[in-house]
Design a protein around this motif. Structure first.
Motif, mmCIF file in Angstrom:
data_model
loop_
_atom_site.group_PDB
_atom_site.id
_atom_site.type_symbol
_atom_site.label_atom_id
_atom_site.label_comp_id
_atom_site.label_asym_id
_atom_site.label_seq_id
_atom_site.Cartn_x
_atom_site.Cartn_y
_atom_site.Cartn_z
ATOM 1 N N SER A 1 57.354 64.125 2.029
ATOM 2 C CA SER A 1 56.506 62.927 2.077
ATOM 3 C C SER A 1 57.299 61.701 2.499
ATOM 4 N N ALA A 2 58.500 61.556 1.936
ATOM 5 C CA ALA A 2 59.350 60.411 2.303
ATOM 6 C C ALA A 2 59.722 60.458 3.778
ATOM 7 N N ALA A 3 60.042 61.646 4.280
ATOM 8 C CA ALA A 3 60.399 61.776 5.697
ATOM 9 C C ALA A 3 59.202 61.465 6.593
ATOM 10 N N LEU A 4 58.021 61.874 6.194
ATOM 11 C CA LEU A 4 56.822 61.537 6.977
ATOM 12 C C LEU A 4 56.596 60.029 7.013
ATOM 13 N N VAL A 5 56.799 59.375 5.891
ATOM 14 C CA VAL A 5 56.633 57.919 5.842
ATOM 15 C C VAL A 5 57.672 57.243 6.730
ATOM 16 N N LEU A 6 58.911 57.703 6.685
ATOM 17 C CA LEU A 6 59.962 57.101 7.507
ATOM 18 C C LEU A 6 59.760 57.370 8.993
ATOM 19 N N ALA A 7 59.207 58.525 9.334
ATOM 20 C CA ALA A 7 59.030 58.895 10.744
ATOM 21 C C ALA A 7 57.801 58.261 11.379
ATOM 22 N N ARG A 8 56.936 57.656 10.597
ATOM 23 C CA ARG A 8 55.689 57.126 11.157
ATOM 24 C C ARG A 8 55.911 55.939 12.092
ATOM 25 N N ASP A 9 57.051 55.269 11.993
ATOM 26 C CA ASP A 9 57.344 54.129 12.858
ATOM 27 C C ASP A 9 57.822 54.560 14.253
ATOM 28 N N TYR A 10 58.152 55.835 14.402
ATOM 29 C CA TYR A 10 58.621 56.333 15.695
ATOM 30 C C TYR A 10 57.451 56.869 16.508
ATOM 31 N N GLU A 11 57.593 56.788 17.820
ATOM 32 C CA GLU A 11 56.556 57.305 18.712
ATOM 33 C C GLU A 11 56.540 58.825 18.663
ATOM 34 N N MET A 12 55.340 59.406 18.529
ATOM 35 C CA MET A 12 55.200 60.859 18.427
ATOM 36 C C MET A 12 55.328 61.551 19.776
ATOM 37 N N GLY A 13 54.669 61.055 20.787
ATOM 38 C CA GLY A 13 54.654 61.730 22.071
ATOM 39 C C GLY A 13 53.712 62.922 22.019
ATOM 40 N N THR A 14 53.922 63.874 22.920
ATOM 41 C CA THR A 14 53.102 65.083 22.976
ATOM 42 C C THR A 14 54.001 66.303 22.852
ATOM 43 N N LEU A 15 53.390 67.466 22.818
ATOM 44 C CA LEU A 15 54.163 68.692 22.708
ATOM 45 C C LEU A 15 55.070 68.886 23.927
ATOM 46 N N LEU A 16 54.589 68.524 25.100
ATOM 47 C CA LEU A 16 55.387 68.686 26.317
ATOM 48 C C LEU A 16 56.352 67.522 26.550
ATOM 49 N N ARG A 17 56.047 66.389 25.994
ATOM 50 C CA ARG A 17 56.905 65.207 26.154
ATOM 51 C C ARG A 17 57.079 64.563 24.779
ATOM 52 N N TYR B 1 59.872 65.583 16.225
ATOM 53 C CA TYR B 1 60.597 66.609 15.467
ATOM 54 C C TYR B 1 60.724 66.237 13.992
ATOM 55 N N PRO B 2 61.124 64.999 13.649
ATOM 56 C CA PRO B 2 61.180 64.671 12.210
ATOM 57 C C PRO B 2 59.824 64.820 11.517
ATOM 58 N N SER B 3 58.743 64.490 12.206
ATOM 59 C CA SER B 3 57.416 64.617 11.596
ATOM 60 C C SER B 3 57.034 66.078 11.395
ATOM 61 N N VAL B 4 57.316 66.917 12.371
ATOM 62 C CA VAL B 4 57.009 68.345 12.247
ATOM 63 C C VAL B 4 57.851 68.965 11.134
ATOM 64 N N LEU B 5 59.134 68.625 11.104
ATOM 65 C CA LEU B 5 60.025 69.147 10.074
ATOM 66 C C LEU B 5 59.578 68.671 8.684
ATOM 67 N N ALA B 6 59.236 67.401 8.572
ATOM 68 C CA ALA B 6 58.764 66.859 7.288
ATOM 69 C C ALA B 6 57.451 67.505 6.880
ATOM 70 N N GLY B 7 56.562 67.738 7.835
ATOM 71 C CA GLY B 7 55.302 68.415 7.529
ATOM 72 C C GLY B 7 55.528 69.831 7.038
ATOM 73 N N GLY B 8 56.471 70.539 7.654
ATOM 74 C CA GLY B 8 56.810 71.890 7.206
ATOM 75 C C GLY B 8 57.388 71.891 5.801
#
Length: 153
Positions: A22-38, A44-51
């Motif tokens: 949860s903390a990692a998701l909160v910290l990663a929310r300020d970064y641009e997500m992009g798309t799967l191809l870009r 990556y931090p959001s996917v890892l935190a979600g996992g």
């Protein structure tokens, strides 16, 4: 109907994983997500935190459904003998160099084991030094010194 915790190890592991995820998701929310191809810097931090959050929730659910053994006493000595050398490695790497930092890390961490053997740990430490030199200095070209300024280099 009251729920009781049947597996305390899973419960506290689940709490820890859920909190870190949860903390990692909160910290990663300020970064641009992009798309799967870009992918952006937050993808990556959001996917890892979600996992990690998902694993934590699974552990929490399991703690109420399966029986487990109770948590024993906290092993302070082995825990400190693993955590402190990691912190020392971060401090020593710049001034002492890669070799002394790795040797200290491996020797002290290995001492945490009940089956510690100096004779077996020295080759492991030297092997880790060679491996790290090959990967980080030769392979990746990182500007690390084998022996730092403390040794006159």
């Amino acid at each position: 109907m009251a729920s009781t915790i049947r597996n305390t190890k899973d419960f506290f592991s689940g709490l820890l994983f859920t909190a870190i995820g949860s903390a990692a998701l909160v910290l990663a929310r300020d970064y641009e997500m992009g798309t799967l191809l870009r992918m952006g810097p937050g993808y990556y931090p959001s996917v890892l935190a979600g996992g990690l959050l998902l694993v934590g929730l699974i552990c929490l659910v399991r703690s109420f459904r399966t029986d487990g053994t109770p948590i024993g006493r906290l092993a302070w000595k082995p825990m400190l003998l693993v955590v402190l050398p990691i912190a020392c490695f971060g401090i020593l790497i710049r001034d002492a160099g890669l070799v002394p930092a790795i040797v200290l890390l491996v020797m002290v961490s290995a001492y945490a084991s009940e089956r510690f053997s100096f004779k077996a740990t020295v080759p492991l430490a030297l092997g880790m030094c060679v491996f790290s030199w090959l990967i980080f200095i030769k392979g990746l070209g990182l500007p690390m010194q084998l022996l730092g300024p403390w040794f006159g280099f």
